[in-house]
Design a protein around this motif. Structure first.
Motif, short mmCIF file in Angstrom:
data_model
loop_
_atom_site.label_atom_id
_atom_site.label_comp_id
_atom_site.label_asym_id
_atom_site.label_seq_id
_atom_site.Cartn_x
_atom_site.Cartn_y
_atom_site.Cartn_z
N MET A 93 -9.53 -1.32 -3.19
CA MET A 93 -9.75 -2.67 -3.71
C MET A 93 -9.68 -2.64 -5.23
O MET A 93 -10.56 -2.08 -5.89
N LEU A 107 -15.40 -11.70 -5.21
CA LEU A 107 -15.28 -11.54 -3.75
C LEU A 107 -14.66 -12.73 -3.04
O LEU A 107 -14.71 -12.82 -1.82
N THR A 108 -14.08 -13.68 -3.78
CA THR A 108 -13.39 -14.77 -3.09
C THR A 108 -12.04 -14.27 -2.57
O THR A 108 -11.41 -13.41 -3.20
N PRO A 109 -11.58 -14.81 -1.44
CA PRO A 109 -10.26 -14.40 -0.94
C PRO A 109 -9.15 -14.60 -1.98
O PRO A 109 -8.29 -13.74 -2.15
N ASN A 113 -8.60 -11.76 -4.20
CA ASN A 113 -8.36 -10.46 -3.54
C ASN A 113 -7.14 -10.51 -2.63
O ASN A 113 -7.13 -9.89 -1.56
N PHE A 152 -5.49 -7.07 -1.80
CA PHE A 152 -6.32 -6.27 -0.89
C PHE A 152 -6.23 -6.81 0.54
O PHE A 152 -6.10 -6.05 1.50
N ILE A 153 -6.29 -8.13 0.67
CA ILE A 153 -6.25 -8.75 2.00
C ILE A 153 -4.88 -8.53 2.65
O ILE A 153 -4.79 -8.16 3.82
N GLU A 154 -3.84 -8.72 1.85
CA GLU A 154 -2.47 -8.50 2.38
C GLU A 154 -2.28 -7.06 2.85
O GLU A 154 -1.72 -6.80 3.91
N THR A 170 -4.58 -4.94 3.79
CA THR A 170 -5.38 -4.71 5.00
C THR A 170 -4.64 -5.26 6.21
O THR A 170 -4.57 -4.62 7.26
N ARG A 171 -4.07 -6.46 6.06
CA ARG A 171 -3.32 -7.06 7.17
C ARG A 171 -2.16 -6.18 7.62
O ARG A 171 -1.98 -5.92 8.80
N ASP A 193 -1.72 -2.99 7.15
CA ASP A 193 -2.19 -1.73 7.73
C ASP A 193 -2.76 -1.94 9.14
O ASP A 193 -2.57 -1.11 10.02
N LEU A 194 -3.47 -3.06 9.32
CA LEU A 194 -4.02 -3.35 10.65
C LEU A 194 -2.89 -3.51 11.66
O LEU A 194 -2.96 -2.99 12.78
N GLN A 195 -1.86 -4.22 11.25
CA GLN A 195 -0.71 -4.41 12.14
C GLN A 195 -0.06 -3.08 12.46
O GLN A 195 0.25 -2.78 13.61
N ILE A 225 -1.40 -0.05 12.36
CA ILE A 225 -2.23 0.80 13.22
C ILE A 225 -2.26 0.26 14.64
O ILE A 225 -2.15 1.01 15.61
N SER A 226 -2.37 -1.08 14.79
CA SER A 226 -2.49 -1.61 16.16
C SER A 226 -1.16 -1.52 16.91
O SER A 226 -1.14 -1.56 18.13
#
Lengths: 210, 210
Positions: free
Chosen positions: B1, B187-189, B192, B195-197, B199-200, B202-204, B206-207
């Motif tokens: 972050m 800490l507002t979206p 960030n 960071f949010i992009e 995470t998205r 990486d989540l995709q 990994i899943s």
């Protein structure tokens, strides 16, 4: 300055430790009240009636829907989940901030009905850490871990609807983040309309020499 | 972050102690940088060049306007006041939050050009306390006090344009309020997005078992 209670919604990926953070937050400060959800799903081992959830049957739940007894409710995996209205309203009238730990679907319902609600989304420091935590628990099958990662991926699409993100790197740090964010939220103009109006009137009065 | 620097604008009624709070805030934490305004008005006794203001003549100021050298500027009581661009941009690139103490007119210019700027409005606990503080200083004539109260009354109309109010009851408490609000704003979206992009993605990944 009168402090008005805030409805605080905490959502986030499974495995980020929402439950732990919320529990610590409510235990550490006496101006927060934890809302307990009602559900029609069966209790899991270790879950306590009135602490984990209020467990009721489908008929009871649907009757309560009819009576407008929930501030939000949703059906998820063929079970109902809802936030009973009475407790929330009573605690907020006493000036407490009421904390709800709910899914994104319910969070958006809340935001529509309570524009002053505060929506917090808890994340892990990275997707990799989230995955490691889920695997590391050792209690979930690879299929469940995969399902949760997929679900996290879907939920991540809604983060922009939240007011703040919280990063759960260390629990105590995250509790402090949550605390700061909630206390800050008490300082928005929209949550201090009466105080601002009163100040304006008095300033006018004094500057006119009343 | 990665922490991105925030442009923090502090306005508020004269007599609320903005200067004291800002000074303490910048001294207490090393991730804040204080922006010094430039002005064409004459220095007052005790004011220090480069600390209180950069004092320049009208010609220099207007040349700098032409060169787009200010992030905001305004004319007030026949004098120019402006925020030099170079310092602000350099500090923010280094990840610092840059604090500006400016009038409401400049604050609104900032918000238009920097939608991620954080606007804070400092108030006294009540209009009565504000009035007492101005009178109690003993340095102002009744006419000046009356003028300041009238001005406060006008400025109060714009409070809703600010993100948060700060209540200066005790200096240290107000510094802490400001600190919490600024840290929360990180800490507002909207602040960030990367960071949010990430995470998205990486989540995709990994899943999908990548």
């Amino acid at each position: 300055m009168v402090r008005e209670g805030i409805l605080v919604v905490i959502s986030g990926f499974a495995g980020t430790g929402k439950g732990t953070v919320v529990k610590k937050l409510v235990e550490s400060y006496d101006n927060y009240a934890l809302s307990v959800s009602m559900t029609t799903r069966n209790p899991r081992p270790g879950e306590v009636e009135g602490k984990s959830y209020f467990f009721v049957d489908k008929e009871t739940f649907e009757k309560k829907i009819q009576e407008d007894g929930f501030i939000e409710h949703a059906c998820y995996c063929e079970n109902y989940y809802g936030t009973p209205r009475a407790y929330v309203e009573q605690q907020m009238q006493e000036g407490k901030d009421v904390i709800l730990e709910i899914e994104i679907q319910g969070a958006l319902q809340i935001k529509k009905m309570f524009p002053n609600a505060l929506l917090l989304f808890m994340m892990a420091p990275s997707a990799k850490v989230l995955h490691e935590r889920l695997v590391g628990r050792g209690t979930e099958t690879p299929e469940v871990v995969a399902k949760r990662m997929k679900r996290a991926s879907e939920e991540a699409a809604g983060i922009e609807n939240y007011d703040f993100i919280l990063i759960n790197d260390e629990v105590d740090k995250c509790v402090q983040q949550a605390r700061n964010v909630i206390e800050s939220a008490h300082l928005t103009p929209g949550r201090n309309i009466k105080f601002i109006e009163k100040t304006r009137e008095d300033l006018q009065g004094i500057s006119k020499g009343e």
